[in-house]
Design a protein around this motif. Structure first.
Motif, PDB file in Angstrom:
ATOM      1  N   ASN A 115       0.832  -1.200   0.000  1.00 49.12           N
ATOM      2  CA  ASN A 115       0.000   0.000   0.000  1.00 49.12           C
ATOM      3  C   ASN A 115       0.872   1.258   0.000  1.00 49.12           C
ATOM      4  O   ASN A 115       0.625   2.208  -0.748  1.00 49.12           O
ATOM      5  N   LEU A 116       1.923   1.229   0.834  1.00 49.52           N
ATOM      6  CA  LEU A 116       2.843   2.377   0.900  1.00 49.52           C
ATOM      7  C   LEU A 116       3.475   2.641  -0.471  1.00 49.52           C
ATOM      8  O   LEU A 116       3.748   3.781  -0.829  1.00 49.52           O
ATOM      9  N   TYR A 117       3.704   1.549  -1.231  1.00 49.75           N
ATOM     10  CA  TYR A 117       4.366   1.688  -2.535  1.00 49.75           C
ATOM     11  C   TYR A 117       3.360   1.767  -3.690  1.00 49.75           C
ATOM     12  O   TYR A 117       3.712   1.540  -4.830  1.00 49.75           O
ATOM     13  N   HIS A 118       2.094   2.020  -3.335  1.00 51.40           N
ATOM     14  CA  HIS A 118       1.055   2.275  -4.342  1.00 51.40           C
ATOM     15  C   HIS A 118       0.816   1.107  -5.282  1.00 51.40           C
ATOM     16  O   HIS A 118       0.646   1.306  -6.496  1.00 51.40           O
ATOM     17  N   ALA A 119       0.812  -0.119  -4.762  1.00 54.21           N
ATOM     18  CA  ALA A 119       0.447  -1.260  -5.607  1.00 54.21           C
ATOM     19  C   ALA A 119      -0.991  -1.048  -6.065  1.00 54.21           C
ATOM     20  O   ALA A 119      -1.845  -0.634  -5.279  1.00 54.21           O
ATOM     21  N   PRO A 120      -1.264  -1.339  -7.331  1.00 52.95           N
ATOM     22  CA  PRO A 120      -2.598  -1.002  -7.860  1.00 52.95           C
ATOM     23  C   PRO A 120      -3.722  -1.860  -7.295  1.00 52.95           C
ATOM     24  O   PRO A 120      -4.879  -1.461  -7.315  1.00 52.95           O
ATOM     25  N   GLY A 121      -3.427  -3.048  -6.806  1.00 54.31           N
ATOM     26  CA  GLY A 121      -4.501  -3.911  -6.285  1.00 54.31           C
ATOM     27  C   GLY A 121      -3.895  -4.951  -5.368  1.00 54.31           C
ATOM     28  O   GLY A 121      -2.831  -4.737  -4.782  1.00 54.31           O
ATOM     29  N   GLU A 122      -4.593  -6.087  -5.300  1.00 52.05           N
ATOM     30  CA  GLU A 122      -4.088  -7.160  -4.433  1.00 52.05           C
ATOM     31  C   GLU A 122      -2.750  -7.675  -4.974  1.00 52.05           C
ATOM     32  O   GLU A 122      -2.578  -7.818  -6.189  1.00 52.05           O
ATOM     33  N   THR A 123      -1.827  -7.923  -4.092  1.00 52.44           N
ATOM     34  CA  THR A 123      -0.531  -8.411  -4.569  1.00 52.44           C
ATOM     35  C   THR A 123       0.081  -9.392  -3.594  1.00 52.44           C
ATOM     36  O   THR A 123      -0.581  -9.856  -2.664  1.00 52.44           O
ATOM     37  N   THR A 124       1.361  -9.676  -3.799  1.00 53.79           N
ATOM     38  CA  THR A 124       2.020 -10.650  -2.946  1.00 53.79           C
ATOM     39  C   THR A 124       3.459 -10.217  -2.706  1.00 53.79           C
ATOM     40  O   THR A 124       3.934  -9.251  -3.300  1.00 53.79           O
ATOM     41  N   GLY A 125       4.133 -10.964  -1.843  1.00 54.84           N
ATOM     42  CA  GLY A 125       5.511 -10.611  -1.530  1.00 54.84           C
ATOM     43  C   GLY A 125       6.101 -11.639  -0.596  1.00 54.84           C
ATOM     44  O   GLY A 125       5.517 -12.704  -0.387  1.00 54.84           O
ATOM     45  N   ALA A 126       7.246 -11.322  -0.029  1.00 53.64           N
ATOM     46  CA  ALA A 126       7.896 -12.286   0.861  1.00 53.64           C
ATOM     47  C   ALA A 126       8.705 -11.573   1.920  1.00 53.64           C
ATOM     48  O   ALA A 126       9.276 -10.500   1.673  1.00 53.64           O
ATOM     49  N   ARG A 127       8.744 -12.189   3.070  1.00 59.48           N
ATOM     50  CA  ARG A 127       9.669 -11.773   4.127  1.00 59.48           C
ATOM     51  C   ARG A 127      11.001 -12.443   3.836  1.00 59.48           C
ATOM     52  O   ARG A 127      11.027 -13.617   3.465  1.00 59.48           O
ATOM     53  N   THR A 128      12.086 -11.720   3.941  1.00 57.66           N
ATOM     54  CA  THR A 128      13.389 -12.327   3.659  1.00 57.66           C
ATOM     55  C   THR A 128      14.368 -11.970   4.780  1.00 57.66           C
ATOM     56  O   THR A 128      14.034 -11.222   5.695  1.00 57.66           O
ATOM     57  N   GLN A 129      15.567 -12.485   4.627  1.00 54.71           N
ATOM     58  CA  GLN A 129      16.597 -12.238   5.629  1.00 54.71           C
ATOM     59  C   GLN A 129      17.145 -10.813   5.536  1.00 54.71           C
ATOM     60  O   GLN A 129      17.752 -10.308   6.463  1.00 54.71           O
ATOM     61  N   ILE A 294       8.330  -7.031  -2.550  1.00 55.86           N
ATOM     62  CA  ILE A 294       6.926  -6.728  -2.842  1.00 55.86           C
ATOM     63  C   ILE A 294       6.747  -6.706  -4.365  1.00 55.86           C
ATOM     64  O   ILE A 294       7.517  -6.036  -5.068  1.00 55.86           O
ATOM     65  N   PHE A 295       5.762  -7.457  -4.832  1.00 51.89           N
ATOM     66  CA  PHE A 295       5.466  -7.449  -6.271  1.00 51.89           C
ATOM     67  C   PHE A 295       4.354  -6.463  -6.570  1.00 51.89           C
ATOM     68  O   PHE A 295       3.509  -6.172  -5.721  1.00 51.89           O
ATOM     69  N   ARG A 296       4.358  -6.022  -7.836  1.00 51.80           N
ATOM     70  CA  ARG A 296       3.283  -5.106  -8.264  1.00 51.80           C
ATOM     71  C   ARG A 296       1.937  -5.827  -8.272  1.00 51.80           C
ATOM     72  O   ARG A 296       0.945  -5.346  -7.753  1.00 51.80           O
ATOM     73  N   GLU A 297       1.946  -7.038  -8.864  1.00 51.70           N
ATOM     74  CA  GLU A 297       0.719  -7.839  -8.963  1.00 51.70           C
ATOM     75  C   GLU A 297       1.062  -9.270  -8.622  1.00 51.70           C
ATOM     76  O   GLU A 297       2.223  -9.680  -8.775  1.00 51.70           O
ATOM     77  N   THR A 298       0.064 -10.038  -8.250  1.00 54.32           N
ATOM     78  CA  THR A 298       0.343 -11.441  -7.887  1.00 54.32           C
ATOM     79  C   THR A 298       0.991 -12.195  -9.046  1.00 54.32           C
ATOM     80  O   THR A 298       1.849 -13.044  -8.832  1.00 54.32           O
ATOM     81  N   THR A 299       0.653 -11.827 -10.278  1.00 52.29           N
ATOM     82  CA  THR A 299       1.189 -12.562 -11.435  1.00 52.29           C
ATOM     83  C   THR A 299       2.673 -12.262 -11.678  1.00 52.29           C
ATOM     84  O   THR A 299       3.302 -12.916 -12.512  1.00 52.29           O
TER      85      THR A 299
END
Ligand code: PLP
Length: 472
Positions: A115-129, A294-299
């Motif tokens: 949300n902070l990075y203005h993703a246009p809709g639902e998305t996905t990402g990962a926690r990393t080291q 953080i990805f822009r979109e889930t795809t």
């Protein structure tokens, strides 16, 4: 009457080692009499207190993190956060079945960042080291997506390349070597320490898996021309049908720009930005190690890179390079998010920025240095500076002298090719460098220069103590 022996025990015979050892259980610690175990497990252990003291004694010789102005990484957190971290030390983050709330909190953090990075809709990402793992995973996604596009078009997939500037962190070259991608590195020039579209364009072709641009470089804290690179990629897409994604390495900048430069567009507001990495343990204000992808979109996350397993009692998706890791820093990140909120992060970043400007003024006022980058340039809260004019010492001498006189850890380093003749010093201004310490540091730099002026540069052996690494 008992007479006081004014000579004390001085005339008593010295105790032998055997006698000391016999008294040890009553008065002492065995580790004081022995070298620290360093090549094999000691045959027998020692008490918990002794083990702790042995290690604590040695740690005294490590630098004080709060005087370490070389690091981007957090060196102070609130006591409440520390308590939370301590209480979570015994949970394995990857064990989602047993710790489902922790897994949910990770997802909350990902959504907040998207949300902070203005993703246009639902998305996905990962926690990393940290950002390094996030970059490896993000760049792998670029490679996988490129390969799928090429295969669908019936074209060869054997020569992938990745375009980035010489101003990137070493992890980008590491990715290319580990995962067999040709690095196309735009060299820097004296006075030009970031890259823009004109630098990128000649390197992009149909085998380019992506372009990486930096928000807050490790070397000077400035940003590549991300909007300009985005415009170039949009144009290439329109003119040549080349759809080249842009990954933003916001390791440091991802927690600075949204708060200090909210109108500056570098994130998913730009069409070609498909993924962003950020280090929670830098300006996310969490202790190491935590990073985010953080990805822009889930795809944008290829299915092939996600692994599903039932190992810990429930079907679970993982997208990581490692498996087990602690939960503590995920919780600490969430703590900061709810504790500070948007206003709190903005206040903290503005404070650091204000103090960085003060330090900039102090350093310029010494009359010995010039700061890298103009006052109007967007930059991380740091001061990158170099000597101006002729001196009988250089930046490495100043760094060593500062360390010798006051214990400050301020690195000196040379810039990457083709600006390798430029020497720079850099001081991070974080929550542990308040206004009065900024003034002290300014005075200490002046004094270090005065000492060097009087006695000349340092001996080679002293210069070896200088911190020369840039990326932490
Ligand atoms: C721009 C940039 N990218 C990547 C990294 C690597 O980040 P991490 O130390 O979180 O793995 C750093 C570290 O300083 C960095 O400054």
């Amino acid at each position: 009457m008992h007479k006081l022996n004014v000579d004390g025990d001085r005339h008593q015979p010295e105790l032998t080692r055997e006698q000391i050892e016999r008294l040890e259980h009553q008065y002492g610690n065995r580790f004081m009499l022995e070298p620290a175990p360093d090549d094999k497990l000691p045959p027998a252990g020692m008490s918990a207190e002794e083990a702790k003291r042995l290690i604590e004694q040695e740690m005294v010789l490590d630098g004080l993190p709060m005087r370490n102005l070389a690091t981007f990484v957090t060196t102070w957190m609130e006591p409440q956060a520390v308590r939370l971290i301590t209480e979570a030390l015994h949970t394995n983050f990857i064990d989602h079945a047993e710790y489902p709330k922790t897994a949910e909190i990770e997802q909350r953090c990902i959504r907040m960042l998207a949300n902070l990075y203005h993703a246009p809709g639902e998305t996905t990402g990962a926690r990393t080291q940290g950002s390094s793992e996030a970059i490896m995973l993000g760049a792998l996604s670029l490679k996988w997506k490129w390969r799928a596009r090429r295969e669908a078009a019936g074209k060869s997939t054997d020569r992938p390349n990745l375009v980035f500037g010489g101003d990137v962190h070493v992890v980008w070259e590491k990715f290319c070597r580990y995962f067999d991608v040709e690095p196309r590195i735009v060299p820097l020039k004296k006075g030009k320490y970031t890259i823009g579209p004109e630098d990128v364009e000649p390197h992009v072709d149909e085998n380019t898996i992506g372009v990486a641009a930096v928000l807050g470089t490790t070397f000077t804290g400035h940003a590549d021309d991300i909007p300009g690179i985005n415009d170039l990629l949009v144009r290439l897409k329109g003119e040549q049908g080349l759809d080249v994604p842009l990954h933003v390495d916001a390791a440091s900048g991802g927690f600075v720009w949204p708060f200090i430069y909210p109108d500056s567009k570098w994130d998913f507001r730009l069409e070609q930005v498909r993924s962003i990495n950020v280090s929670g343990h830098k300006f996310g204000l969490v202790y190491p190690g935590i990073g985010w992808l953080i990805f822009r979109e889930t795809t944008d996350l290829p299915d092939d890179l996600v692994f599903y397993e039932n190992y810990l009692g429930k079907r679970d998706a993982t997208f990581t390079l490692n498996f087990s890791t602690g939960s503590a820093m995920v919780l600490a990140q969430y703590y900061n998010f709810v504790r500070y909120g948007h206003d709190g992060y903005r206040y903290i970043m503005e404070t650091m920025n204000y103090n960085a400007h003060s330090l900039n003024e102090e350093i310029k006022a010494t009359g010995q240095f010039e700061c890298v980058g103009g006052d109007d340039q967007e930059q991380l809260p740091l001061v990158a500076f170099k000597l101006a004019g002729e001196h009988n010492y250089d930046e490495f001498d100043v760094a060593a002298q500062l360390a010798a006189e006051r214990g400050w850890m301020v690195p000196a380093y040379t810039m990457p090719p083709d600006a390798q003749d430029v020497k720079i010093m850099r001081a991070l201004v974080k929550q542990t460098l308040g206004h009065s310490l900024v003034s002290t540091l300014g005075d200490d730099i002046t004094e270090a220069c005065a000492s060097l002026k009087a006695k000349g540069g340092l001996h080679e052996s002293d210069r070896k103590r200088v911190k020369t690494n840039t990326g932490f």
